[in-house]
Design an enzyme around this catalytic site. Structure first.
Site, PDB file in Angstrom:
ATOM      1  N   SER A 138      26.096  -3.274 -43.879  1.00  0.00           N
ATOM      2  CA  SER A 138      27.493  -3.289 -44.292  1.00  0.00           C
ATOM      3  C   SER A 138      27.835  -2.033 -45.107  1.00  0.00           C
ATOM      4  O   SER A 138      27.657  -0.918 -44.618  1.00  0.00           O
ATOM      5  CB  SER A 138      27.769  -4.594 -45.051  1.00  0.00           C
ATOM      6  OG  SER A 138      29.141  -4.800 -45.227  1.00  0.00           O
ATOM      7  N   ASP A 292      32.457 -10.131 -36.018  1.00  0.00           N
ATOM      8  CA  ASP A 292      32.435  -9.259 -37.186  1.00  0.00           C
ATOM      9  C   ASP A 292      33.540  -8.219 -37.039  1.00  0.00           C
ATOM     10  O   ASP A 292      33.604  -7.524 -36.025  1.00  0.00           O
ATOM     11  CB  ASP A 292      31.056  -8.576 -37.264  1.00  0.00           C
ATOM     12  CG  ASP A 292      30.927  -7.616 -38.433  1.00  0.00           C
ATOM     13  OD1 ASP A 292      31.857  -7.538 -39.258  1.00  0.00           O
ATOM     14  OD2 ASP A 292      29.881  -6.943 -38.519  1.00  0.00           O
ATOM     15  N   HIS A 322      29.339 -11.281 -39.666  1.00  0.00           N
ATOM     16  CA  HIS A 322      29.080 -10.286 -40.700  1.00  0.00           C
ATOM     17  C   HIS A 322      28.333 -10.889 -41.887  1.00  0.00           C
ATOM     18  O   HIS A 322      28.709 -11.940 -42.380  1.00  0.00           O
ATOM     19  CB  HIS A 322      30.389  -9.656 -41.192  1.00  0.00           C
ATOM     20  CG  HIS A 322      30.157  -8.468 -42.062  1.00  0.00           C
ATOM     21  ND1 HIS A 322      29.911  -7.224 -41.544  1.00  0.00           N
ATOM     22  CD2 HIS A 322      30.058  -8.342 -43.402  1.00  0.00           C
ATOM     23  CE1 HIS A 322      29.687  -6.383 -42.540  1.00  0.00           C
ATOM     24  NE2 HIS A 322      29.774  -7.038 -43.678  1.00  0.00           N
TER      25      HIS A 322
END
Length: 352
Positions: A138, A292, A322
């Site tokens: 991320s 995501d 995610h």
């Protein structure tokens, strides 16, 4: 709940979010030496396998996710232990400064400083300087890509062997790519939150959130310039079958751009780096998740790297969302596909 505690004045939503995500302090690990140190004044946690090794080990510099706002060494303790144990590598987990207290480029500079320190001291940790890897998920994937790009022209340092980008966020020009629409309301990262985090990292506030979501923060000429890289046209058709509504571009607002123009810097949005930089990137592993909002950032970067002759191993979690990797063995939870993703990362590391 965070909003509720904020209303009652107990603590800010931010403090609450950090508390919830802080992770628990774990005991020792029978297979690892673990120590907290500082690399160039940046707090790090180093994981070293106890087993004797024939030669020098691989070294992995890990940057945690959490939207540049959340996350700590403890939050990713289990992930880092797993990577170190299973790939028999030395892992350095970096505690970079968080937004909004410390805005861009603080996190990026901390990650770069810690990485350079490790590169200059590999022998101290029994690490092979020819096998150094940056890795992150991320926001950490964003930082790993930015650090990798920055190090390309440092002839005084060892060359990175690989970069591992786990559902990275790589651009803030377009929050209307197909994956942003398809997954706008899918936890753990909603479309609005993705823009909110990017703004917190950039400015320490999210004053122009709505304009950024609508796309009125980028001038037409810049949009055109980067359109060759940041475009739904570069996303394979099979990823567009779930409802995608193209948005009419809204009118550009100059004063909003003034507050966010650093979004055009590759150290913040690595997808915007020039081809000359992309061509020099090390072998790459990119993990994306179907559910995501950041899926397309990963797909677009994969295409750019491949178009520029960089070898990419891509793994797509069809049932992933995610943040799934950070939930590995988290408070008793574990998602089989998250474990599968983590094992693919380990296999890639062992293949180097």
């Amino acid at each position: 709940q965070g909003k509720m505690t904020e209303k009652t004045g107990l603590c800010s939503q931010l403090t609450f979010g950090r508390y919830v995500r802080q992770g628990r302090k774990l005991g020792g690990d029978p297979k690892l030496f673990i120590q907290d140190l500082q690399f160039n004044k940046v707090p790090v946690r180093v994981y070293q396998p106890k087993a004797t090794s024939d030669g020098r080990r691989r070294g992995i510099i890990f940057f945690h996710g959490g939207g540049w706002v959340f996350g700590s060494l403890d939050t990713y303790e289990k992930v880092c232990r797993y990577l170190s144990r299973e790939s028999e590598s030395v892992v350095v987990s970096v505690q970079y400064r968080l937004a909004p207290e410390h805005i861009y480029p603080a996190a990026y500079e901390d990650c770069l400083d810690a990485t350079i320190h490790f590169m200059e001291n590999t022998e101290h940790y029994g690490v092979d300087p020819a096998c150094l890897i940056v890795c992150g998920d991320s926001a950490g994937g964003n930082l790993a890509a930015a650090v990798s790009q920055t190090l390309t022209d440092r002839s005084d340092l060892p060359r990175l062997r690989a970069q591992i980008l786990i559902y990275p966020g790589l651009q803030a020009l377009d929050f209307n790519l197909p994956s942003y629409h398809q997954n706008r309301g899918v936890p753990l990262l909603l479309r609005e939150r993705a823009a909110f985090f990017a703004l917190q990292y950039l400015n320490g506030h999210a004053l122009h959130l709505q304009e950024v979501l609508e796309g009125s923060h980028i001038p037409p000429d810049i949009r055109l310039k980067y359109g060759k890289w940041v475009s739904p046209d570069n996303i394979p058709e099979k990823f567009k079958v779930r409802g995608v509504k193209p948005l009419r571009p809204t009118d550009f607002i100059a004063e909003v751009y003034e507050t966010v123009k650093r979004f055009c810097e590759p150290n913040l949005c690595p997808l915007l780096a020039e081809d000359a930089v992309i061509q020099q990137q090390p072998e790459s592993f990119i993990l994306t998740c179907e559910y995501d909002v950041l899926r397309d950032d990963g797909l677009l970067y994969k295409k750019r790297l491949e178009d520029n002759g960089v070898r990419v191993t891509w793994y797509h979690l069809e049932d992933g969302f995610h943040g799934i990797i950070s939930l590995y063995d988290y408070c008793g939870f574990s998602f089989p596909s998250g474990r599968r993703g983590l094992d693919r990362v380990v296999n890639f590391i062992k293949s180097l």
